[in-house]
Write a protein that holds these residues in place. Structure first.
Motif, short mmCIF file in Angstrom:
data_model
loop_
_atom_site.label_atom_id
_atom_site.label_comp_id
_atom_site.label_asym_id
_atom_site.label_seq_id
_atom_site.Cartn_x
_atom_site.Cartn_y
_atom_site.Cartn_z
N GLN A 182 -7.73 2.66 1.09
CA GLN A 182 -6.64 2.12 1.92
C GLN A 182 -5.32 2.83 1.66
OE1 GLN A 182 -6.02 -2.06 1.19
NE2 GLN A 182 -5.01 -1.75 -0.76
N PHE A 214 -4.84 4.87 4.41
CA PHE A 214 -4.94 4.13 5.68
C PHE A 214 -6.16 4.57 6.48
CE2 PHE A 214 -0.55 3.86 4.32
CZ PHE A 214 -0.35 2.50 4.37
N CYS A 215 -7.22 4.84 5.73
CA CYS A 215 -8.50 5.22 6.30
C CYS A 215 -9.55 4.41 5.57
CB CYS A 215 -8.71 6.73 6.11
SG CYS A 215 -10.09 7.40 7.04
N ALA A 216 -9.66 3.13 5.93
CA ALA A 216 -10.52 2.23 5.18
C ALA A 216 -10.99 1.07 6.05
CB ALA A 216 -9.77 1.68 3.95
N GLN A 259 -12.50 0.43 -1.68
CA GLN A 259 -11.65 0.11 -0.53
C GLN A 259 -10.17 0.23 -0.89
OE1 GLN A 259 -12.74 -0.17 2.48
NE2 GLN A 259 -13.72 -2.14 2.85
N TYR A 260 -9.83 -0.20 -2.10
CA TYR A 260 -8.42 -0.20 -2.50
C TYR A 260 -7.91 1.21 -2.73
CZ TYR A 260 -9.04 -5.23 -2.99
OH TYR A 260 -9.31 -6.54 -2.75
N ILE A 297 -11.56 -1.86 5.18
CA ILE A 297 -10.98 -3.14 4.77
C ILE A 297 -10.02 -3.70 5.82
CG2 ILE A 297 -9.06 -2.06 3.49
CD1 ILE A 297 -9.33 -4.35 1.45
N PHE A 298 -9.29 -2.83 6.50
CA PHE A 298 -8.35 -3.30 7.51
C PHE A 298 -9.09 -3.94 8.69
CE2 PHE A 298 -6.12 0.52 5.66
CZ PHE A 298 -5.24 -0.21 4.88
N VAL A 350 0.84 -1.20 0.00
CA VAL A 350 0.00 0.00 0.00
C VAL A 350 0.88 1.25 0.00
CG1 VAL A 350 -1.72 1.32 1.28
CG2 VAL A 350 -1.92 -1.17 1.12
#
Length: 386
Positions: free
Chosen positions: A167, A170-172, A163-164, A174-175, A56
């Motif tokens: 991410q 780093f605000c998603a 989502q991709y 999905i994690f 990422v």
């Protein structure tokens, strides 16, 4: 695992150093801390997770660098993008695939979401070598874990989730789906804003449309969490929400997370999966209700899952009519063909049971009674698995 090492690994892999807006690294710090303290990563999972986060970061570095070298791309508009969302497992994938069959539309494709730089050359969205490599990877995954394909399948060049794109900042969500990380979830749901993530999301679209344009049509089940920030960045966005019986939504979503989480941890708690999803679903419903109250009942167009299964193209006609958009004969023919060639359960039946997560159908229906009544959602689907 620490943030500094991940950043240095990404910089070493690319020879680049500029991540753009430093706010993205705030989310990374919180995510790494939660991963170390709460996720109970297995040795193999920890290695896989480091690789994921490094990738990422690598993608973000390359995107920032590409746009620095071609700043004119940031002047190109993203006009009237359509965003499809809804509680997970409500038919967002079917909806975006039908919309993506319209040759005038442009979707975020799986392979380019995973390897966005450089953008595909004109006319090569489906023939780029990276697309072929992703297709081979998916073929191998089908053989190793066919049950995941039954729950959620994407082709290498089919539309994928925002989502991709989210991410990258780093605000998603999905994690939080992949790992049990309540500290990150608390920050993500209650302690931060998403505007910076959508701003980078838009920059990614501006990069990807360099040679292959069209009306952007995107999907992410979790967008109801942050509609105010989405529309602040995309003020002319067209919003579409899908709906399905919450009993099936909760069971199916729990089942999907139960398939994914063992890839990273040997200690998966079914009850924790259910509690996490229920908390998030509550917030999604509340926030989209608030958005409608603020902007009017027609601010979001609604699709019923069962209706779309029965009449997929007819449902699309309603979407186009709602937004005053023409639906060409070619687009309709392609949608019809796609629906015929991709029946439900094509890749197998996704089997799940609420009882495995400490829940009952009556409990779920009671919890979401207001939501069911507000949107007149049929309470018993005749499609028991997806």
């Amino acid at each position: 695992m620490n943030t500094t090492d991940l950043i240095e690994a990404a910089r070493k892999a690319t020879g680049l150093s500029d991540f753009g807006d430093p706010k993205a690294l705030e989310g990374l710090d919180i995510l790494v801390k939660a991963s170390n303290e709460e996720a109970r990563l297995s040795p193999a999972g920890a290695m896989r997770w480091r690789e994921t986060l490094t990738t990422v970061l690598v993608n973000r570095l390359r995107i920032v660098d590409y746009l620095k070298r071609k700043p004119e791309l940031l002047q190109r508009p993203v006009e009237k993008p359509m965003f499809v969302f809804g509680l997970p497992r409500t038919g967002t994938t079917l909806t975006i695939n039908l919309l993506g069959a319209d040759p005038m539309r442009r979707c975020l494709l799986r392979w380019e979401a995973l390897q966005p730089v450089p953008p595909a050359k004109k006319g090569e969205l489906h023939t780029d070598l990276r697309c072929g490599a992703q297709r081979q990877m998916l073929d191998a995954m089908l053989k190793i874990a066919p049950q995941i394909a039954a729950a959620h399948f994407e082709e290498a060049d089919s539309p994928t989730e925002c989502q991709y794109a989210m991410q990258l900042s780093f605000c998603a969500e999905i994690f939080d789906s992949i790992l049990q990380i309540p500290g990150y979830r608390r920050w993500f749901l209650h302690e931060t804003g998403y505007r910076h993530a959508f701003e980078f999301h838009k920059q990614l679209l501006q990069l990807l449309q360099e040679h292959n344009g069209g009306r952007w049509t995107l999907k992410n089940p979790w967008h109801p969490l942050f509609l105010d920030d989405l529309t602040a960045v995309y003020p002319d966005a067209q919003l579409v929400m899908t709906h399905r019986d919450p009993v099936e939504v909760v069971g199916s979503a729990c089942g999907l997370l139960r398939l994914v989480r063992p890839m990273y941890s040997d200690k998966v708690d079914n009850r924790e999966i259910a509690e996490t999803l229920l908390e998030t679903f509550d917030l999604m419903i509340a926030r989209q209700n608030a958005f409608r109250e603020k902007h009017g009942a027609d601010a979001i167009h609604d699709i019923q899952y069962l209706e779309q299964l029965r009449d997929p193209v007819g449902t699309m006609r309603k979407v186009y009519a709602h937004f005053g958009e023409p639906l060409s004969a070619e687009a309709e023919a392609r949608m019809t063909r796609l629906a015929q060639e991709n029946p439900q359960h094509k890749h197998g039946r996704h089997v799940y049971a609420l009882e495995d997560y400490g829940l009952t159908a009556a409990e779920v229906r009671k919890r979401y009674r207001d939501y069911i009544e507000r949107f007149s959602i049929p309470q018993k689907s005749q499609e028991p698995g997806r």
